[in-house]
Design a protein around this motif. Structure first.
Motif, PDB file in Angstrom:
ATOM      1  N   PRO A 137     -27.238  37.675  -0.414  1.00 24.79           N
ATOM      2  CA  PRO A 137     -25.932  38.310  -0.168  1.00 24.79           C
ATOM      3  C   PRO A 137     -24.830  37.254  -0.002  1.00 24.79           C
ATOM      4  CG  PRO A 137     -27.356  38.491   1.762  1.00 24.79           C
ATOM      5  CD  PRO A 137     -28.207  37.983   0.640  1.00 24.79           C
ATOM      6  N   ARG A 138     -23.669  37.524  -0.600  1.00 22.95           N
ATOM      7  CA  ARG A 138     -22.544  36.594  -0.457  1.00 22.95           C
ATOM      8  C   ARG A 138     -21.959  36.679   0.942  1.00 22.95           C
ATOM      9  NH1 ARG A 138     -18.892  34.793  -4.081  1.00 22.95           N
ATOM     10  NH2 ARG A 138     -17.255  35.869  -2.959  1.00 22.95           N
ATOM     11  N   PHE A 139     -21.635  35.539   1.494  1.00 25.18           N
ATOM     12  CA  PHE A 139     -21.000  35.517   2.818  1.00 25.18           C
ATOM     13  C   PHE A 139     -19.493  35.475   2.660  1.00 25.18           C
ATOM     14  CE2 PHE A 139     -25.234  33.914   3.709  1.00 25.18           C
ATOM     15  CZ  PHE A 139     -25.579  34.744   4.748  1.00 25.18           C
ATOM     16  N   ARG A 140     -18.779  36.113   3.595  1.00 27.65           N
ATOM     17  CA  ARG A 140     -17.329  36.181   3.509  1.00 27.65           C
ATOM     18  C   ARG A 140     -16.711  35.470   4.689  1.00 27.65           C
ATOM     19  NH1 ARG A 140     -15.446  40.547   0.699  1.00 27.65           N
ATOM     20  NH2 ARG A 140     -13.469  39.655   1.299  1.00 27.65           N
ATOM     21  N   PHE A 141     -15.642  34.724   4.408  1.00 22.51           N
ATOM     22  CA  PHE A 141     -14.999  33.964   5.467  1.00 22.51           C
ATOM     23  C   PHE A 141     -14.240  34.878   6.427  1.00 22.51           C
ATOM     24  CE2 PHE A 141     -11.396  31.518   7.186  1.00 22.51           C
ATOM     25  CZ  PHE A 141     -12.118  30.575   7.898  1.00 22.51           C
ATOM     26  N   ARG A 142     -13.552  35.881   5.856  1.00 18.50           N
ATOM     27  CA  ARG A 142     -12.753  36.776   6.705  1.00 18.50           C
ATOM     28  C   ARG A 142     -13.668  37.839   7.325  1.00 18.50           C
ATOM     29  NH1 ARG A 142      -8.432  39.760   4.434  1.00 18.50           N
ATOM     30  NH2 ARG A 142      -7.479  39.715   6.482  1.00 18.50           N
ATOM     31  N   THR A 143     -14.450  37.465   8.288  1.00 16.85           N
ATOM     32  CA  THR A 143     -15.356  38.429   8.921  1.00 16.85           C
ATOM     33  C   THR A 143     -14.561  39.389   9.781  1.00 16.85           C
ATOM     34  OG1 THR A 143     -15.641  37.029  10.837  1.00 16.85           O
ATOM     35  CG2 THR A 143     -17.208  36.722   9.023  1.00 16.85           C
ATOM     36  N   ALA A 160      -4.120  62.967  17.453  1.00 11.09           N
ATOM     37  CA  ALA A 160      -4.648  64.110  18.196  1.00 11.09           C
ATOM     38  C   ALA A 160      -3.983  64.188  19.561  1.00 11.09           C
ATOM     39  CB  ALA A 160      -6.148  63.949  18.341  1.00 11.09           C
ATOM     40  N   ALA A 161      -4.069  65.381  20.128  1.00 16.88           N
ATOM     41  CA  ALA A 161      -3.427  65.601  21.422  1.00 16.88           C
ATOM     42  C   ALA A 161      -3.932  64.582  22.444  1.00 16.88           C
ATOM     43  CB  ALA A 161      -3.720  67.023  21.885  1.00 16.88           C
ATOM     44  N   LYS A 162      -5.240  64.429  22.471  1.00 13.60           N
ATOM     45  CA  LYS A 162      -5.808  63.492  23.440  1.00 13.60           C
ATOM     46  C   LYS A 162      -6.602  62.468  22.630  1.00 13.60           C
ATOM     47  CE  LYS A 162      -8.719  63.605  27.513  1.00 13.60           C
ATOM     48  NZ  LYS A 162      -9.858  64.331  28.054  1.00 13.60           N
ATOM     49  N   PRO A 163      -6.019  61.322  22.353  1.00 16.40           N
ATOM     50  CA  PRO A 163      -6.689  60.394  21.436  1.00 16.40           C
ATOM     51  C   PRO A 163      -8.039  59.929  21.968  1.00 16.40           C
ATOM     52  CG  PRO A 163      -4.809  59.339  22.498  1.00 16.40           C
ATOM     53  CD  PRO A 163      -4.783  60.771  22.906  1.00 16.40           C
ATOM     54  N   ARG A 164      -8.996  59.843  21.048  1.00 18.13           N
ATOM     55  CA  ARG A 164     -10.305  59.322  21.428  1.00 18.13           C
ATOM     56  C   ARG A 164     -10.289  57.826  21.214  1.00 18.13           C
ATOM     57  NH1 ARG A 164     -13.890  64.002  22.023  1.00 18.13           N
ATOM     58  NH2 ARG A 164     -15.665  62.608  21.915  1.00 18.13           N
ATOM     59  N   LYS A 165     -11.081  57.120  21.992  1.00 15.10           N
ATOM     60  CA  LYS A 165     -11.139  55.679  21.794  1.00 15.10           C
ATOM     61  C   LYS A 165     -12.574  55.249  21.519  1.00 15.10           C
ATOM     62  CE  LYS A 165     -10.714  55.273  26.788  1.00 15.10           C
ATOM     63  NZ  LYS A 165     -10.158  54.562  27.926  1.00 15.10           N
ATOM     64  N   VAL A 166     -12.711  54.430  20.499  1.00 15.59           N
ATOM     65  CA  VAL A 166     -14.046  54.029  20.090  1.00 15.59           C
ATOM     66  C   VAL A 166     -14.165  52.512  19.959  1.00 15.59           C
ATOM     67  CG1 VAL A 166     -14.397  56.194  18.855  1.00 15.59           C
ATOM     68  CG2 VAL A 166     -13.632  54.180  17.604  1.00 15.59           C
ATOM     69  N   ALA A 167     -15.365  52.031  20.244  1.00 14.48           N
ATOM     70  CA  ALA A 167     -15.686  50.615  20.026  1.00 14.48           C
ATOM     71  C   ALA A 167     -16.626  50.555  18.838  1.00 14.48           C
ATOM     72  CB  ALA A 167     -16.358  50.046  21.270  1.00 14.48           C
ATOM     73  N   PHE A 168     -16.278  49.756  17.838  1.00 15.30           N
ATOM     74  CA  PHE A 168     -17.033  49.755  16.587  1.00 15.30           C
ATOM     75  C   PHE A 168     -18.098  48.667  16.602  1.00 15.30           C
ATOM     76  CE2 PHE A 168     -17.103  48.566  11.901  1.00 15.30           C
ATOM     77  CZ  PHE A 168     -18.016  49.562  11.595  1.00 15.30           C
ATOM     78  N   PHE A 169     -19.371  49.086  16.481  1.00 15.85           N
ATOM     79  CA  PHE A 169     -20.455  48.117  16.350  1.00 15.85           C
ATOM     80  C   PHE A 169     -20.721  47.917  14.867  1.00 15.85           C
ATOM     81  CE2 PHE A 169     -24.670  46.382  16.214  1.00 15.85           C
ATOM     82  CZ  PHE A 169     -24.680  45.503  17.280  1.00 15.85           C
ATOM     83  N   HIS A 170     -20.312  46.763  14.341  1.00 14.50           N
ATOM     84  CA  HIS A 170     -20.392  46.577  12.894  1.00 14.50           C
ATOM     85  C   HIS A 170     -21.725  46.003  12.435  1.00 14.50           C
ATOM     86  CE1 HIS A 170     -19.455  42.522  14.096  1.00 14.50           C
ATOM     87  NE2 HIS A 170     -18.243  42.855  14.487  1.00 14.50           N
ATOM     88  N   GLY A 171     -22.383  45.224  13.301  1.00 12.48           N
ATOM     89  CA  GLY A 171     -23.627  44.585  12.871  1.00 12.48           C
ATOM     90  C   GLY A 171     -23.346  43.398  11.967  1.00 12.48           C
ATOM     91  N   CYS A 172     -24.408  42.736  11.532  1.00 11.56           N
ATOM     92  CA  CYS A 172     -24.237  41.482  10.775  1.00 11.56           C
ATOM     93  C   CYS A 172     -23.691  41.703   9.371  1.00 11.56           C
ATOM     94  CB  CYS A 172     -25.581  40.759  10.667  1.00 11.56           C
ATOM     95  SG  CYS A 172     -26.229  40.235  12.251  1.00 11.56           S
ATOM     96  N   TYR A 173     -24.203  42.707   8.678  1.00 16.86           N
ATOM     97  CA  TYR A 173     -23.877  42.836   7.255  1.00 16.86           C
ATOM     98  C   TYR A 173     -22.398  43.151   7.046  1.00 16.86           C
ATOM     99  CZ  TYR A 173     -24.362  43.906   2.320  1.00 16.86           C
ATOM    100  OH  TYR A 173     -24.218  43.892   0.958  1.00 16.86           O
ATOM    101  N   LEU A 174     -21.895  44.141   7.784  1.00 18.16           N
ATOM    102  CA  LEU A 174     -20.483  44.507   7.624  1.00 18.16           C
ATOM    103  C   LEU A 174     -19.576  43.376   8.099  1.00 18.16           C
ATOM    104  CD1 LEU A 174     -20.251  48.250   8.732  1.00 18.16           C
ATOM    105  CD2 LEU A 174     -19.751  47.321   6.473  1.00 18.16           C
ATOM    106  N   ASN A 175     -20.051  42.612   9.040  1.00 17.06           N
ATOM    107  CA  ASN A 175     -19.238  41.513   9.563  1.00 17.06           C
ATOM    108  C   ASN A 175     -19.142  40.364   8.562  1.00 17.06           C
ATOM    109  OD1 ASN A 175     -17.772  40.088  11.601  1.00 17.06           O
ATOM    110  ND2 ASN A 175     -19.622  38.859  11.953  1.00 17.06           N
ATOM    111  N   SER A 176     -20.288  39.904   8.110  1.00 17.65           N
ATOM    112  CA  SER A 176     -20.305  38.663   7.334  1.00 17.65           C
ATOM    113  C   SER A 176     -20.327  38.890   5.832  1.00 17.65           C
ATOM    114  CB  SER A 176     -21.539  37.839   7.693  1.00 17.65           C
ATOM    115  OG  SER A 176     -21.528  37.552   9.056  1.00 17.65           O
ATOM    116  N   ASN A 177     -20.913  40.005   5.391  1.00 17.27           N
ATOM    117  CA  ASN A 177     -21.103  40.197   3.954  1.00 17.27           C
ATOM    118  C   ASN A 177     -20.218  41.284   3.355  1.00 17.27           C
ATOM    119  OD1 ASN A 177     -24.148  39.742   5.248  1.00 17.27           O
ATOM    120  ND2 ASN A 177     -23.569  38.318   3.639  1.00 17.27           N
TER     121      ASN A 177
END
Lengths: 407, 394
Positions: A137-143, A160-177
């Motif tokens: 897999p190609r690695f990307r600099f802009r992780t 939305a009326a009451k905004p939801r807030k989420v923390a995104f767990f991206h894992g290695c692949y979405l981060n680096s590749n």
């Protein structure tokens, strides 16, 4: 990691579902590798055979078993024991520490991508038991991590009326590749007026588990849970898109951590699309899609299938006007993360890949989608059809132009 | 998530019920704990008895038998419906549900059944009808010597498929290159008979293509003999029904252990599915209980008590009869009569609920082994329960 192997009545239903068993005569299947052999292992005799490493940990046997045996758990335990008794191979060390490989790979992406495709390095990889005939897999600099604190590019259109807030767990692949796809996910969440942050995080720990390093997996889980639990305690939901990371957070963290933190993370972690459907059902958001005229085949990753719920990304994409969606969930792509990079698994991986792609391309699709980066890599080794993350289709239907795409 | 009807169990009766409902625009979920027993069955559809006429056999069944609640006409209709669905899907079932036929078993004895997948169509051979056997090197779960013991004239040719399991060989058969090499090998064999018996490994997904190609390219008639589980014809049957259901929009909740359910007076409101992390919730207007009997986990028993595993409905069991005696393995053991008693609308008689229906081998008095009515019961009571559930929600 406990599993009630005494519930096994040896019906062989798990065997019918096992991808490794159908492709590789060396592997005796989940019934024998799991509950049958467990009886002997309990005696403490060194009875963990080498074939135990042939299981891909796709979890299809757990899904199939009507008696709650969870053969894959028994097998994972034996795999860890096998590595402990016989020592780690270089590929196992490499993949257990894939997080660090990915971080370094991205940091020096220009160099990494050149050297991983060089003939010399390929020969080197081969000499330690890794495959040199498939692209790394190609690695990307802009992780994703590198720019995680930058504010949103997209303005919410349906706050939305009451905004939801989420923390995104991206894992290695979405981060680096695949950071572009990661940014699309953030853009879609923001499009629906959801506040999203990218917390500090490292590898979920699954590659370490799969390569027999429980201590390392526990280390990763501990580090992640410290950070993620803070968000959970402040009312944030954790969102994942990588179905294997998500499965690890939900299914494995409570057991490998054995702490209340692990349970809290497990209870508050959501599949991205399941979360969007929930908000839709609660009438917090509405789907307004532009037509996308396309025939799409959807390869269901085993770890999504194992969740046992109707496939959420499919449920959303099916609602986009103009889309003809073909769901394929009967085949494992055969890659299973680091498993597919190992030379010894080449035959199994390729056999299963060919079977999966044959059924995916039957409907002559213009694109194949799959939530899992590893599945996408494998599928694209066997077809010229575009293989993309479902988020790309969703972005197109929502009219989200991502400045990041292709960059 | 909310549905019109939630079917519990993904075996023959549950899947048939869900397909029937989804076809009529009823939003339907199937909730199941794992893959069903029918996926390791022989894939044949037993309807009733061991004589030539199935309907005559039903006449002799005791009055409490669920078939009498279904009615003969509805039984025949539901089986025809099953055959239509399977034909459209490409896995034709051959036979007339009013008649029985006999097929060859892996131990060389004959067994009575009614409908067979097209791959076993030619299995009905008259006595003395000769056939050739093709087997595979080191194959587990199929032993040609059992057959040659009873049919000494049958010759055996053994092909080396490079793998020794039924699942492995069937997977290879689905590959065109492998199939070509197999066909070429057959052509080189000296085979004196027109009919060829082969263990049930003619592919998992491309069975029609494989079967037709073998017959066309070799000029012989082929028939499959069911093997010990894992059983490929059973797997094909299960996967086809599930694909049909998915195609009609049925939602599947799998690996789903139901830990609790909500109720209000006489109504069940929804199911709680225990999962790592958060539970899933499935709400519906009506519920169909198709969880099977003891082996499938719908019923449970220890020495003292019988129980139903989802709603704890009282289980009818033949009271006063000794259950664990020396006749345990004989047909007609009283334990086979145990199950859930239902009224004419397939609502459990001993439960308080008005929106719960039951179908399949969980029904009391079905005695599927004794009466040879396994899959026929599953199909017909599944459709019947679905009809009553649909009527209830309309």
């Amino acid at each position: 990691m406990r599993s009630s192997f005494e519930n096994c009545i040896r019906c062989t239903i798990c065997v019918e579902e096992c991808p490794a068993f159908k492709a590789n005569p060396e592997y005796p299947g989940p019934k024998q590798a799991g509950p049958d052999a467990e009886r002997f292992r309990l005696d403490g005799v060194e009875t963990v055979d080498k074939w135990i490493t042939l299981c891909t940990q796709c979890k299809r046997c757990d899904y199939a078993c009507p008696y709650g045996v969870d053969p894959s758990k028994l097998i994972l335990k034996a795999q860890i024991r096998y590595v402990t008794e016989n020592g780690r191979t270089l590929p196992q060390v490499l993949f257990a520490n894939f997080h660090y490989v990915a971080v370094l790979g991205s940091m020096f992406s220009v160099i990494t991508n050149v050297i991983t495709s060089s003939v010399l390095i390929k020969r080197l990889l081969r000499s330690i038991g890794l495959r040199s005939d498939i692209p790394f897999p190609r690695f990307r600099f802009r992780t994703l991590q590198r720019f995680r604190n930058q504010s949103a590019v997209h303005k919410p259109v349906a706050a939305a009326a009451k905004p939801r807030k989420v923390a995104f767990f991206h894992g290695c692949y979405l981060n680096s590749n695949a950071p572009d796809e990661g940014r699309m996910i953030l853009a879609v969440l923001e499009h629906f007026g959801i506040r999203v942050v990218v917390p500090k995080q490292i590898c979920c720990g699954l590659p370490a588990l799969g390569n027999g390093d429980l201590a390392k997996a526990r280390g990763f889980a501990t580090e992640n849970s410290k950070e993620l639990a803070k968000y959970v305690d402040e009312g944030w939901d954790i969102i994942y898109s990588c179905t294997s990371c998500g499965r690890t957070l939900i299914y494995d963290y409570p057991e490998i951590l054995g702490t209340d933190e692990g349970n809290r993370i497990s209870e508050n972690t959501w599949n991205l699309y399941e979360y969007l459907l929930l908000l839709r059902d609660e009438r917090r958001i509405e789907f307004e899609f532009k037509p996308v005229k396309r025939v799409i085949s959807y390869h269901i990753p085993c770890h999504l299938r194992g969740r046992g719920v109707p496939y959420p990304a499919g449920d959303i994409i099916r609602q986009i006007p103009g889309i003809e969606l073909h769901i394929q969930d009967e085949n494992c792509c055969g890659f299973s993360g680091s498993y597919g990079f190992k030379e010894k698994n080449k035959h199994t991986t390729d056999t299963l890949g060919r079977i999966a792609v044959e059924s995916l391309t039957k409907a002559n699709p213009q694109a194949i989608i799959s939530d899992c980066g590893s599945c996408r890599m494998q599928i694209s080794n066997f077809t010229d059809t575009a293989v993309v993350d479902p988020i790309q289709v969703l972005c197109e239907a929502l009219g989200i132009r991502t400045s990041v795409a292709g960059g | 998530m909310k549905f019109d009807v939630a079917v519990i169990g993904s075996g023959m009766s549950g899947l048939m019920a869900s397909i029937y409902l989804a076809e009529r625009g009823v939003s339907t979920a199937v909730v199941s704990r794992g893959n069903p027993i029918c996926s390791i069955s022989s894939g044949c559809i037993d309807i009733a008895g061991s004589g030539p006429d199935t309907l005559k056999a039903i006449d002799s069944f005791p009055g409490e038998h669920p078939y009498h609640k279904v009615g003969k006409e509805a039984l025949l209709e539901s089986i025809e419906y099953f055959q239509e669905l399977m034909s459209k899907h490409g896995l034709e079932y051959d036979g007339d549900s009013r008649k029985n036929r006999s097929i060859l078993t892996p131990i060389g004895k004959r067994r009575v059944t009614s409908l067979v997948p097209f791959t076993m169509k030619a299995a009905e051979t008259a006595d003395g009808d000769a056939f050739h056997i093709i087997s595979f090197k080191d194959i587990k779960d199929f032993f040609p010597s059992y057959l040659t013991g009873r049919f000494p004239d049958a010759q055996v040719s053994v092909f080396d498929a490079g793998t020794h399991t039924t699942v492995g060989i069937a997977t290879k058969m689905d590959n065109d290159d492998f199939l070509v090499s197999f066909v070429n090998w057959i052509r080189e064999q000296e085979i004196a008979r027109d009919k060829i018996a082969i263990p049930a490994i003619l592919g998992i997904t491309k069975t029609r293509e494989i079967h037709d190609r073998l017959e066309r390219d070799t000029g012989r008639t082929f028939f499959e003999i069911p093997t010990l589980p894992p059983s490929i014809p059973g797997l094909r049957l299960y996967r086809s029904l599930r694909k049909i259901a998915e195609g009609k929009g049925v939602s599947f909740f799998s690996s789903a252990e139901i830990s609790d359910f909500g109720k209000e007076r006489k109504k069940i409101l929804g199911l709680t599915i225990k999962k790592p992390g958060r539970p899933d919730y499935v709400d519906a207007e009506a519920f169909i209980l198709a969880t099977g009997s003891f082996v499938s986990g719908g019923l449970f028993s220890d020495r003292n008590k019988f129980s139903e595993t989802v709603f704890d409905i009282p289980v009818h069991s033949p009271a006063g009869e000794e259950l664990f005696n020396e006749d345990f393995f004989k047909l007609g053991h009283p334990i086979e009569k145990s199950g859930i008693r239902v009224n004419d609308r397939f609502i459990p008689e001993d439960s308080e609920f008005e929106n719960l229906f039951a179908a399949g081998s969980i029904l009391a008095h079905s005695e599927t082994m004794k009466y040879g009515c396994g899959h026929g019961m599953a199909i017909s009571t599944g459709v019947a329960a679905a009809k009553h559930a649909e009527e209830y929600i309309r």
